[in-house]
Design a protein around this motif. Sequence first.
Motif, PDB file in Angstrom:
ATOM      1  N   VAL A  72      -7.621  -0.407   6.913  1.00 50.86           N
ATOM      2  CA  VAL A  72      -6.767  -1.344   7.649  1.00 50.86           C
ATOM      3  C   VAL A  72      -5.351  -1.255   7.101  1.00 50.86           C
ATOM      4  O   VAL A  72      -5.130  -0.855   5.962  1.00 50.86           O
ATOM      5  N   PHE A  73      -4.383  -1.625   7.951  1.00 51.24           N
ATOM      6  CA  PHE A  73      -3.011  -1.785   7.500  1.00 51.24           C
ATOM      7  C   PHE A  73      -2.855  -3.177   6.896  1.00 51.24           C
ATOM      8  O   PHE A  73      -3.029  -4.182   7.583  1.00 51.24           O
ATOM      9  N   VAL A  74      -2.530  -3.244   5.620  1.00 55.07           N
ATOM     10  CA  VAL A  74      -2.250  -4.527   4.977  1.00 55.07           C
ATOM     11  C   VAL A  74      -0.833  -4.969   5.314  1.00 55.07           C
ATOM     12  O   VAL A  74      -0.556  -6.157   5.486  1.00 55.07           O
ATOM     13  N   SER A  75       0.092  -4.026   5.415  1.00 55.96           N
ATOM     14  CA  SER A  75       1.439  -4.292   5.902  1.00 55.96           C
ATOM     15  C   SER A  75       1.910  -3.062   6.638  1.00 55.96           C
ATOM     16  O   SER A  75       1.473  -1.947   6.361  1.00 55.96           O
ATOM     17  N   GLY A  76       2.827  -3.271   7.619  1.00 57.14           N
ATOM     18  CA  GLY A  76       3.223  -2.174   8.474  1.00 57.14           C
ATOM     19  C   GLY A  76       2.167  -1.934   9.531  1.00 57.14           C
ATOM     20  O   GLY A  76       1.068  -2.472   9.467  1.00 57.14           O
ATOM     21  N   ASP A  77       2.494  -1.121  10.526  1.00 49.87           N
ATOM     22  CA  ASP A  77       1.534  -0.868  11.593  1.00 49.87           C
ATOM     23  C   ASP A  77       1.562   0.579  12.073  1.00 49.87           C
ATOM     24  O   ASP A  77       1.124   0.894  13.156  1.00 49.87           O
ATOM     25  N   SER A  78       2.089   1.480  11.254  1.00 52.58           N
ATOM     26  CA  SER A  78       2.143   2.880  11.646  1.00 52.58           C
ATOM     27  C   SER A  78       2.198   3.767  10.408  1.00 52.58           C
ATOM     28  O   SER A  78       2.816   3.419   9.408  1.00 52.58           O
ATOM     29  N   TYR A  79       1.549   4.936  10.507  1.00 56.75           N
ATOM     30  CA  TYR A  79       1.610   5.918   9.429  1.00 56.75           C
ATOM     31  C   TYR A  79       2.885   6.753   9.485  1.00 56.75           C
ATOM     32  O   TYR A  79       3.172   7.509   8.565  1.00 56.75           O
ATOM     33  N   ALA A  80       3.636   6.641  10.590  1.00 57.38           N
ATOM     34  CA  ALA A  80       4.752   7.562  10.804  1.00 57.38           C
ATOM     35  C   ALA A  80       5.832   7.423   9.733  1.00 57.38           C
ATOM     36  O   ALA A  80       6.402   8.409   9.288  1.00 57.38           O
ATOM     37  N   GLY A  81       6.149   6.194   9.317  1.00 58.22           N
ATOM     38  CA  GLY A  81       7.162   5.991   8.290  1.00 58.22           C
ATOM     39  C   GLY A  81       6.559   5.915   6.904  1.00 58.22           C
ATOM     40  O   GLY A  81       5.474   6.423   6.652  1.00 58.22           O
ATOM     41  N   THR A  82       7.273   5.265   6.010  1.00 63.42           N
ATOM     42  CA  THR A  82       6.782   5.119   4.634  1.00 63.42           C
ATOM     43  C   THR A  82       6.576   3.663   4.247  1.00 63.42           C
ATOM     44  O   THR A  82       6.049   3.381   3.180  1.00 63.42           O
ATOM     45  N   ASP A  83       6.991   2.735   5.119  1.00 63.61           N
ATOM     46  CA  ASP A  83       6.923   1.310   4.800  1.00 63.61           C
ATOM     47  C   ASP A  83       5.607   0.724   5.287  1.00 63.61           C
ATOM     48  O   ASP A  83       5.561  -0.049   6.237  1.00 63.61           O
ATOM     49  N   PHE A  84       4.506   1.122   4.679  1.00 70.77           N
ATOM     50  CA  PHE A  84       3.212   0.576   5.043  1.00 70.77           C
ATOM     51  C   PHE A  84       2.308   0.568   3.815  1.00 70.77           C
ATOM     52  O   PHE A  84       2.546   1.267   2.828  1.00 70.77           O
ATOM     53  N   SER A  85       1.261  -0.244   3.894  1.00 69.16           N
ATOM     54  CA  SER A  85       0.271  -0.302   2.833  1.00 69.16           C
ATOM     55  C   SER A  85      -1.104  -0.411   3.473  1.00 69.16           C
ATOM     56  O   SER A  85      -1.278  -1.133   4.467  1.00 69.16           O
ATOM     57  N   THR A  86      -2.068   0.327   2.940  1.00 70.20           N
ATOM     58  CA  THR A  86      -3.414   0.335   3.501  1.00 70.20           C
ATOM     59  C   THR A  86      -4.426  -0.211   2.503  1.00 70.20           C
ATOM     60  O   THR A  86      -4.157  -0.317   1.299  1.00 70.20           O
TER      61      THR A  86
END
Length: 344
Positions: free
Chosen positions: A158-172
Amino acid sequence: MNRLQNRTRVIILLVAVLLLGAVGTGAVLHAADRTARRDQAQPGGPAVTEGAVTLQKPSEGRKLVFRNMAWGPHRDELTAVPADRPDGPRTASGVQCLRFYAAAGTGICLQAQHGALEDTYRAVVLDDHLRERRSYPAAGIPTRSRVSPSGHLAAWTVFVSGDSYAGTDFSTRTSIVDVRDGNLRDNLETFDVIKDGHPYQAHDINIWGVTFADDNTFYATLATGGHTHLVRGDLAAHTLTTLHENVECPSLSPDGTRIAYKKRVPGLSPDAPWRLYVLDLATMTETATAEQRNIDDQAVWSDTGTLLYALPGDYGADLWTVPADGGGAPRRVTQAAVAPAYLG
């Protein structure tokens, strides 16, 4: 003069308020109309009827189960079709999932629970009749799911923050559960990482996209320092070992020799950076498939030589196939479908 100016300003303000109100009302009515139409089957769409859907091995042939995206009363439900007729009439189960996968009579269904203020999510382990066996709170928006070939293990990301793998600003957050006893590895980031042959620690590690070899060995993507890596996981040893760089959302072939994955290709748009590749695990040789569009999915092997994956379509997503050896051409096999799993 001041009175005239003030009156003019008031009139302009009132007109602006009325226009904004009209626009807002129109947007609400349009959204309500679209929502209502989503519950109605559309002309030219796939035929979907309610019926019995199981995860049992079919007595004849194989079947394909996926989330139905077609507008109508069975939208978002798990539906089944014969594997050799993926565009044929669909049997709807009544069970709704955002993400789904199944193997050997076990299913993993990632669901949304709609609240008054916000949605929450959960991972539900299903038995062969799509009945709930266990459920676990999910820490964010569902994105990937897999089941081991034996049906004993289930994984989800799941995405804990962010909603896309395309950038770098996300956490899974990626979890693996043994469905037999409920033993849950809630966060694979707690595993020991061996990178380039040496122990590795960092605060920016993310793990996603599990694919199972057996009930101990799995593969996944590890991201750190702005790079992604294919890792081999060992449940018993609690380790993740890097194998190859620039691999995302791996999918192990049925014979265990190759990994299908999405690869970031230099020079492409940052919003559409991926192409579908296949990696030979023995030689680490990469082969680009004939699919030249952006792939943001974890492909499924429909057999030892063919990949199945989702691409955006009129009703959310369509399913396409392409040969794994780099030849041939992409072919759409059914519309309004996502999150497929072959049974049998």
